[in-house]
Design an enzyme around this catalytic site. Sequence first.
Site, PDB file in Angstrom:
ATOM      1  N   ASP A 186      -5.874  28.101  -6.373  1.00  0.00           N
ATOM      2  CA  ASP A 186      -5.629  29.466  -6.840  1.00  0.00           C
ATOM      3  C   ASP A 186      -6.654  29.796  -7.932  1.00  0.00           C
ATOM      4  O   ASP A 186      -7.569  29.011  -8.193  1.00  0.00           O
ATOM      5  CB  ASP A 186      -4.183  29.619  -7.351  1.00  0.00           C
ATOM      6  CG  ASP A 186      -3.989  28.923  -8.686  1.00  0.00           C
ATOM      7  OD1 ASP A 186      -4.847  28.110  -9.090  1.00  0.00           O
ATOM      8  OD2 ASP A 186      -2.979  29.208  -9.353  1.00  0.00           O
ATOM      9  N   LYS A 214      -3.427  29.389   1.184  1.00  0.00           N
ATOM     10  CA  LYS A 214      -2.960  28.902  -0.117  1.00  0.00           C
ATOM     11  C   LYS A 214      -1.445  28.688  -0.094  1.00  0.00           C
ATOM     12  O   LYS A 214      -0.950  27.651  -0.528  1.00  0.00           O
ATOM     13  CB  LYS A 214      -3.341  29.896  -1.224  1.00  0.00           C
ATOM     14  CG  LYS A 214      -3.211  29.307  -2.609  1.00  0.00           C
ATOM     15  CD  LYS A 214      -3.250  30.350  -3.690  1.00  0.00           C
ATOM     16  CE  LYS A 214      -1.867  30.937  -3.876  1.00  0.00           C
ATOM     17  NZ  LYS A 214      -1.805  31.973  -4.901  1.00  0.00           N
TER      18      LYS A 214
END
Length: 213
Positions: free
Chosen positions: A138, A120
């Site tokens: 997310d 991420k």
Amino acid sequence: MNKEKRIEILTRLRDNNPQPTTELLFDSPFELLISVLLSAQATDVSVNKATRPLYAVANTPQAILDLGVDGVKSYIKTIGLFNTKAENVIKTCRMLVELHNSEVPEDRAALEALPGVGRKTANVVLNTAFGWPTIAVDTHIFRVCNRTKFAPGKNVDEVEQKLLRVVPAEFKVDCHHWFILHGRYTCIARKPRCGSCIIEDLCEFSEKVYPED
Ligand code: SF4
């Protein structure tokens, strides 16, 4: 959800915010990398509060390395998980100095090899610092994509892969920020603000929440 609806959703999000960006404050790829690393399970506001004074005294890998773990901790102790994060910041800075000439590498594998940097974080840095069409997923993006049925998936990896398949090229670079902001301020976790949502008529969530509910 069909293609036409997806394009209409992206078009509305773009019309509403033509140049979206992160709410993390940064002046260089290095500052962005450190801020994203610090932002795990913390709000952008709390990270900004800690990093403004930190970057004022140290905003290069060597300068942060010179602060040492305890020095870094003194700036970030208001952020969750600060002990581990301080260790990772120092280790990451050391690798940047020793392996990457003190630069943030524009390379997924090299980024993911840095301590505390997962897929991420690498996606956010590649997207926001270097303009790559990556889509970091997310908790906000995961929720919005599942609720709306824009890109449903059982985990963040599934949602990311689906987004990469269904988001047309012209929307790819900014898609991450539109969905984060939509999830943070409108399609919020506990009680989505469906009554003031600009994609309400396109969203396929079966449990929409309106002011009178
Ligand atoms: S209509 Fe409600 S559930 Fe759907 S995207 Fe908007 S806020 Fe989220």
